[in-house]
Motif scaffolding. Structure first.
Motif, PDB file in Angstrom:
ATOM      1  N   ALA A 305       0.828  -1.204   0.000  1.00 12.06           N
ATOM      2  CA  ALA A 305       0.000   0.000   0.000  1.00 12.06           C
ATOM      3  C   ALA A 305       0.863   1.253   0.000  1.00 12.06           C
ATOM      4  O   ALA A 305       0.562   2.232  -0.693  1.00 12.06           O
ATOM      5  CB  ALA A 305      -0.932  -0.016   1.214  1.00 12.06           C
ATOM      6  N   GLY A 308       2.125   1.833  -3.432  1.00 15.87           N
ATOM      7  CA  GLY A 308       1.124   2.152  -4.437  1.00 15.87           C
ATOM      8  C   GLY A 308       0.991   1.123  -5.538  1.00 15.87           C
ATOM      9  O   GLY A 308       0.590   1.463  -6.653  1.00 15.87           O
ATOM     10  N   PRO A 311      -4.427  -1.845  -5.663  1.00 16.83           N
ATOM     11  CA  PRO A 311      -5.524  -0.899  -5.877  1.00 16.83           C
ATOM     12  C   PRO A 311      -6.280  -0.593  -4.587  1.00 16.83           C
ATOM     13  O   PRO A 311      -6.024  -1.177  -3.531  1.00 16.83           O
ATOM     14  CB  PRO A 311      -6.407  -1.611  -6.898  1.00 16.83           C
ATOM     15  CG  PRO A 311      -6.159  -3.060  -6.645  1.00 16.83           C
ATOM     16  CD  PRO A 311      -4.717  -3.174  -6.221  1.00 16.83           C
ATOM     17  N   VAL A 312      -7.230   0.327  -4.702  1.00 22.04           N
ATOM     18  CA  VAL A 312      -8.072   0.735  -3.580  1.00 22.04           C
ATOM     19  C   VAL A 312      -9.503   0.315  -3.886  1.00 22.04           C
ATOM     20  O   VAL A 312     -10.015   0.559  -4.988  1.00 22.04           O
ATOM     21  CB  VAL A 312      -8.003   2.251  -3.351  1.00 22.04           C
ATOM     22  CG1 VAL A 312      -8.953   2.672  -2.232  1.00 22.04           C
ATOM     23  CG2 VAL A 312      -6.585   2.666  -3.020  1.00 22.04           C
ATOM     24  N   ARG A 325      -4.522   3.461  -6.910  1.00 23.15           N
ATOM     25  CA  ARG A 325      -4.128   4.075  -5.633  1.00 23.15           C
ATOM     26  C   ARG A 325      -3.261   5.299  -5.907  1.00 23.15           C
ATOM     27  O   ARG A 325      -2.128   5.192  -6.381  1.00 23.15           O
ATOM     28  CB  ARG A 325      -3.360   3.064  -4.777  1.00 23.15           C
ATOM     29  CG  ARG A 325      -2.953   3.617  -3.402  1.00 23.15           C
ATOM     30  CD  ARG A 325      -2.181   2.573  -2.623  1.00 23.15           C
ATOM     31  NE  ARG A 325      -3.008   1.447  -2.250  1.00 23.15           N
ATOM     32  CZ  ARG A 325      -3.711   1.370  -1.124  1.00 23.15           C
ATOM     33  NH1 ARG A 325      -3.675   2.361  -0.258  1.00 23.15           N
ATOM     34  NH2 ARG A 325      -4.425   0.305  -0.858  1.00 23.15           N
ATOM     35  N   TRP A 326      -3.823   6.462  -5.621  1.00 24.53           N
ATOM     36  CA  TRP A 326      -3.082   7.704  -5.832  1.00 24.53           C
ATOM     37  C   TRP A 326      -2.256   8.087  -4.603  1.00 24.53           C
ATOM     38  O   TRP A 326      -1.145   8.614  -4.733  1.00 24.53           O
ATOM     39  CB  TRP A 326      -4.044   8.841  -6.177  1.00 24.53           C
ATOM     40  CG  TRP A 326      -4.733   8.664  -7.493  1.00 24.53           C
ATOM     41  CD1 TRP A 326      -6.010   8.193  -7.710  1.00 24.53           C
ATOM     42  CD2 TRP A 326      -4.193   8.919  -8.791  1.00 24.53           C
ATOM     43  NE1 TRP A 326      -6.295   8.151  -9.049  1.00 24.53           N
ATOM     44  CE2 TRP A 326      -5.205   8.598  -9.741  1.00 24.53           C
ATOM     45  CE3 TRP A 326      -2.964   9.392  -9.249  1.00 24.53           C
ATOM     46  CZ2 TRP A 326      -5.011   8.735 -11.116  1.00 24.53           C
ATOM     47  CZ3 TRP A 326      -2.778   9.532 -10.610  1.00 24.53           C
ATOM     48  CH2 TRP A 326      -3.787   9.204 -11.531  1.00 24.53           C
ATOM     49  N   CYS A 328       0.171   7.486  -2.024  1.00 24.99           N
ATOM     50  CA  CYS A 328       1.231   6.532  -1.716  1.00 24.99           C
ATOM     51  C   CYS A 328       2.564   7.269  -1.748  1.00 24.99           C
ATOM     52  O   CYS A 328       2.616   8.487  -1.986  1.00 24.99           O
ATOM     53  CB  CYS A 328       1.234   5.368  -2.726  1.00 24.99           C
ATOM     54  SG  CYS A 328       1.683   5.876  -4.396  1.00 24.99           S
TER      55      CYS A 328
END
Length: 402
Positions: A305, A308, A311-312, A325-326, A328
């Motif tokens: 996480a 990055g 994913p989220v 995921r932005w 990070c």
């Protein structure tokens, strides 16, 4: 710890607020200047309120002179991301007002109410901090070189396009020497195949193009329409940019050599360098973002996480979405994905994961992130156990080989 401290970083002055942990009442509020006397006064005022080890300081910026000064006397530093502070501001002001005294109180009160959610800053060893300064400084120099190269290319496209496309890269040593020797079309008017061949030999050109091919490429480019005076003026700028890029490239190479030497000397350096196609520079980029405090990442999922590469998931009722995921560590993601992209050329296991992702329709960046997520598990295990990567212990690689 009976009190919490919030410090709002400023350019010339810093706001400080101390609140009681039990009641939330303000125990002290003051401003200190960013100079030697101001920092000394900050340490003295906090010492009157309690022992340094019992006064944690919440701050948005986790580095800098103020942080180093407070850590030197024993204050725990609790970094709180600016996005968290921004999202919490409506809890304290419905009008959305913002001020330095208000922010330092907000930081102190956030630590009081939500302190269990924030982890104190754990500094790295001096050797790793020195390597971190070199790696991040080199990245800034590389960005500056790219900007100057783009500026030079744009300048040449305006009055002499042939010089910009003669060689593969405008910031290569041979291209910079050429535009510095021939900054205008008039200066290269008498340039023939024999002179160009002598120029290439004199500057040890190692490309695969002959002098005849390069000369044909130069003549096939569009001709500039600038006047003689304008071309001479732009030629001065071309020489200036070429000179700066030459010196900058030499300094980047010197910093790179220092990084490659220092990362091999650190205890964790050989661990990162043991991965396929990691090299010394990529290993240094990963190492300075990982650090040498093993308690920082409790699991491989937490590291993934932070990097990055996972994913989220956003789910509400019957709606469910998986997005990129932005939020990070962008430096760590760049380094990890670079390692993954390089490894697929030397490791069959990595190549298999990449090809299977491509077969499912994933574009190249997505497939590389999937491969990086797989490498994260191996990397975290090697990093926590302080052991270099061993293909004989990699179950996935062994299963593929079998």
């Amino acid at each position: 710890m009976a009190k919490c401290v919030g410090l709002d970083w400023g350019g010339r002055e810093h706001g400080v607020c101390v609140v009681e942990r039990a009641s939330g009442a303000v125990a002290a509020r003051f401003m200190v200047r960013h100079d030697a006397a101001g920092l000394a006064d900050l340490v003295k005022r906090l010492a009157r309120l309690g022992p340094p080890g019992e006064l944690p300081v919440a701050i948005e910026r986790p580095n800098g002179l103020v942080v180093e000064t407070l850590m030197a006397v024993g204050h725990p530093i609790v970094p709180i991301h600016p996005n968290v502070v921004k999202a919490s501001r409506p809890r304290y002001s419905a009008a959305g007002a913002k001020s330095d005294p208000g922010d330092c109180y907000l930081l102190a009160d956030l630590q009081r109410t939500d302190g269990h959610r924030f982890r104190p800053l754990m500094p790295c060893s001096p050797g790793l901090k020195a390597l971190q300064a070199l790696v991040r400084g080199r990245a800034a120099l590389v960005r500056q070189r790219v900007a100057l190269a783009n500026q030079l290319r744009t300048l040449l496209e305006g009055f002499w396009p042939g010089a910009g496309v003669l060689f593969a890269a405008i910031d290569s040593p041979i291209a910079l020497v050429f535009v510095e020797r021939y900054p205008t079309p008039a200066s290269a008017a008498r340039l023939g195949e024999q002179r160009l061949r002598a120029f290439l030999v004199r500057h040890a050109y190692s490309g695969r193009r002959s002098a005849a091919e390069l000369l044909a490429r130069l003549k096939a480019a569009p001709q500039g329409r600038a006047s003689v005076a304008e071309a001479e003026a732009k030629g001065v700028l071309v020489r200036a940019l070429a000179s700066v890029l030459t010196r900058l490239g030499a300094q980047i190479r010197a910093v790179t050599q220092r990084i490659e030497r220092d990362v091999a000397a650190l205890p964790d350096g050989p661990i990162l360098m043991s991965f396929p196609c990691a090299g010394r520079l990529c290993a240094a980029q990963i190492l300075v973002e990982l650090g040498d405090v093993r308690e920082r990442f409790q699991s491989a999922d937490q590291l993934a996480a932070e990097a990055g590469v996972c994913p989220v998931t956003r789910q509400s009722g019957k709606s469910r979405g998986v997005v990129f995921r932005w939020a990070c560590n962008h430096r760590l993601r760049h380094a990890i994905t670079g390692l993954a992209d390089n490894s697929r050329h030397a490791c069959p296991w990595a190549a298999d994961i990449y090809q299977r992702a491509k077969a499912r329709g994933c574009p190249h960046p997505h497939a590389v992130r999937i491969l990086a997520r797989a490498w994260i598990r191996v990397l975290w295990r090697a990093w926590t156990e302080r052991k270099p990567y061993d293909p004989a212990c990699h179950r996935g690689a062994l299963a593929l080989a079998a």
